[in-house]
Scaffold this active site. Structure first.
Site, PDB file in Angstrom:
ATOM      1  N   LYS A  74       0.862  -1.179   0.000  1.00  0.00           N
ATOM      2  CA  LYS A  74       0.000   0.000   0.000  1.00  0.00           C
ATOM      3  C   LYS A  74       0.900   1.231   0.000  1.00  0.00           C
ATOM      4  CE  LYS A  74      -3.806   2.162   2.596  1.00  0.00           C
ATOM      5  NZ  LYS A  74      -4.686   2.063   3.770  1.00  0.00           N
ATOM      6  N   SER A 149      -9.694   2.206   2.810  1.00  0.00           N
ATOM      7  CA  SER A 149      -8.806   2.934   1.948  1.00  0.00           C
ATOM      8  C   SER A 149      -7.785   2.058   1.213  1.00  0.00           C
ATOM      9  CB  SER A 149      -8.030   3.982   2.766  1.00  0.00           C
ATOM     10  OG  SER A 149      -7.200   3.334   3.722  1.00  0.00           O
ATOM     11  N   SER A 173      -9.938  -0.181   7.059  1.00  0.00           N
ATOM     12  CA  SER A 173      -9.369  -0.132   5.704  1.00  0.00           C
ATOM     13  C   SER A 173      -8.653  -1.378   5.203  1.00  0.00           C
ATOM     14  CB  SER A 173      -8.420   1.055   5.588  1.00  0.00           C
ATOM     15  OG  SER A 173      -9.172   2.208   5.387  1.00  0.00           O
TER      16      SER A 173
HETATM   17  N1  GLN Z   1     -13.156   4.622   6.165  1.00  0.00           N
HETATM   18  C1  GLN Z   1     -12.486   5.096   7.344  1.00  0.00           C
HETATM   19  C2  GLN Z   1     -12.022   6.518   7.143  1.00  0.00           C
HETATM   20  O1  GLN Z   1     -12.323   7.065   6.144  1.00  0.00           O
HETATM   21  C3  GLN Z   1     -11.356   4.187   7.692  1.00  0.00           C
HETATM   22  C4  GLN Z   1     -10.132   4.433   6.912  1.00  0.00           C
HETATM   23  C5  GLN Z   1      -8.992   3.590   7.346  1.00  0.00           C
HETATM   24  O2  GLN Z   1      -9.153   2.584   8.041  1.00  0.00           O
HETATM   25  N2  GLN Z   1      -7.809   3.999   6.964  1.00  0.00           N
HETATM   26  O3  GLN Z   1     -11.385   7.085   7.966  1.00  0.00           O
END
Ligand code: GLN
Length: 486
Positions: A74, A149, A173
């Site tokens: 990532k 994400s 995410s």
């Molecule tokens: N969807 C969540 C956010 O927008 C989690 C994102 C994540 O786990 N990095 O913060």
């Protein structure tokens, strides 16, 4: 070859049925031909040099399950040689002089880096539509989002562009994109995986973990990925564990807690049906279902969306046009340079979070918002401890719906936040959580879109979770399916 599991590839490399170089080339070619937009950067020469080094280690008879196996990272883990962008214009041309600990661990284990994976900007998002480098497509249905994400990570594994990927999970995410793309992912207990070199979003929540085709592969990856790191102040000092050790455990007598709050309104019927079928599968293997309650589930959304932006606003203050990355080309004085750099370098969602974060931390509001959120966070963690007195593991959906259409919620931040309802509380509590494929739904279209079953364990129970997941994967074949044309 490209759809094989990590374990299978490891065996083929050991038996010299294929070389690391040939394998890397197969995936590089697939990446080049792919239209998923899952990668932000590839450097074939660097990849092939790593593959050559792996081949030399194999030829020298070095032992190691991961030597020569490809992986992609990532683009939140800084990586020497490749760009490290965090999905942001701010870091669009940034190259780190050092490797994140996780990248270093996999390199030492002999894995070959295929490239960097697209993600929401600074890992903020649930659909991978907040990336400066454009949205990622879901390999099951290219008109759907892959989740976020770590959308690039999940799409790369589902699309067989990489047999394994790293992801990070701050509020879901790893689990949510794994669910939406029909692959397996685990977010370990907070502190298990080093955050050193992981570009920070919300430091008290961020946790790295693997995404792969199945639980067995995730265990192999976690074996290399965990361990104490003196460069991370919240790294946990525990003896290195063998995460593959409990894969053969029996499900007989396992008490599965089913939280009623995870099956309320908002849960789509196609997802609910797949989750119930999965729970029934566990019953057939000898588990029993126990009704439990996690009463503060609903509060996890406001609590998370206070705490995470607060930490983000502080973490992102380092992007000032001086120390890293982007600087506005024209400005009048220093303040103007800061202002223009940050206005031009950050995307809308990141700006929104910086504003919210700065607000909830400001004088007069700190007690009312931030401190209050921290108190509820503690209560959320206590709810889980109460639940674990009644059951061994908690199960439910990862997300309330299957993957939605690209663009359909892109301008609706709240709709994205609400989709995190089943993953946020695990992160707030710092518990390990996992997603495994358990069926398909149709969404509002007549398309097959994957459903993920969430497994939540108590602190440091990753090995147990992986074993429980593995037993399900021995009894079912959801994790072996691939999108059409792969
Ligand atoms: N969807 C969540 C956010 O927008 C989690 C994102 C994540 O786990 N990095 O913060």
């Amino acid at each position: 070859m490209h759809t094989k599991t990590l374990k299978q590839l490891s065996g083929l490399l050991k038996d010299k049925k294929i070389s690391a170089t040939e394998l890397a080339q197969i995936f590089l070619t697939r990446i080049q031909q792919s239209d998923l937009n899952a990668f932000t950067s590839v450097e074939p020469d660097l990849t092939l040099a790593q593959a050559k080094a792996a081949d030399a280690r194999i030829a020298a008879g070095e032992a190691g399950d991961l030597i020569g196996v490809p992986i992609a990272h990532k683009d939140i883990f800084v990586t020497r040689g490749w760009k490290s962008t965090a999905g942001s214009k701010m870091l669009a041309n940034y190259r780190s002089p050092f490797d994140a600990t996780v990248v270093d661990q996999f390199r030492k284990a002999g894995m070959v880096t295929l490239g960097k994976l697209n993600c929401d900007e600074f890992a903020m998002g649930s659909a991978n539509e907040n990336s400066f480098f454009g949205a990622v497509k879901n390999p099951w249905d290219k008109t759907a989002v892959p989740g976020g994400s770590s959308g690039g990570s999940a799409a790369a594994v589902a699309g067989a562009l990489a047999p394994a990927a790293t992801g990070t999970d701050t509020g879901g995410s790893i689990r949510q994109p794994a669910a939406l793309c029909g692959v397996t992912g685990i977010k370990p207990t907070y502190g298990r995986v080093s955050r050193f070199g992981m570009i920070a979003f919300a430091s008290s929540l961020d946790q790295g973990g693997p995404i792969a085709h199945n639980a067995e592969d995730c265990a192999m990856l976690l074996n290399a990925m965990t361990g104490f790191d003196e460069k991370d102040s919240t790294s946990i000092e525990r003896p290195v564990e063998d995460f593959s050790s409990q894969l053969q455990q029996s499900i007989k007598g396992l008490k599965i807690g089913v939280p009623k709050e995870y099956f309320g309104k908002g849960l789509a019927s196609d997802v609910e049906a797949a989750i119930h079928a999965a729970l029934h599968e566990y019953e057939k293997c000898g588990a029993t279902l126990v009704d439990i309650s996690l009463p503060k589930t609903e509060l996890s959304i406001p609590v998370y969306y206070v705490i995470a932006p607060a930490e983000a606003s502080s973490n992102l203050s380092r992007f000032d046009g001086v120390r890293y990355g982007y600087r506005a080309p024209e400005y009048t004085d220093l303040s103007d340079m800061y202002r223009k750099t940050r206005s031009q370098g950050f995307g809308d969602e990141v700006k929104r979070r910086i504003l919210v974060g700065a607000y909830v931390l400001s004088h007069g509001y700190y007690d009312a918002y931030y401190l209050q959120a921290q108190k509820i966070r503690r209560l959320i963690a206590q709810d889980f401890q109460q639940a674990f007195t009644q059951c061994d593991v908690i199960m439910g959906p990862v997300a309330p719906t299957v993957a939605w259409d690209l663009g359909s919620k892109a301008n609706d931040p709240l709709a994205n936040y609400l989709a995190d309802i089943y993953t946020l509380s695990t992160s707030l509590a710092g518990l390990p959580g996992m997603s495994i494929p358990c069926g398909f739904g149709v969404g509002d279209k007549n398309a097959q879109r994957p459903v993920g079953l969430q497994l939540i364990g108590n602190y440091f129970e990753e090995a147990k979770l992986l074993g429980i997941a593995h037993q399900f994967q021995l009894a079912t074949d959801w994790h072996t399916r691939h999108p059409a044309g792969i």
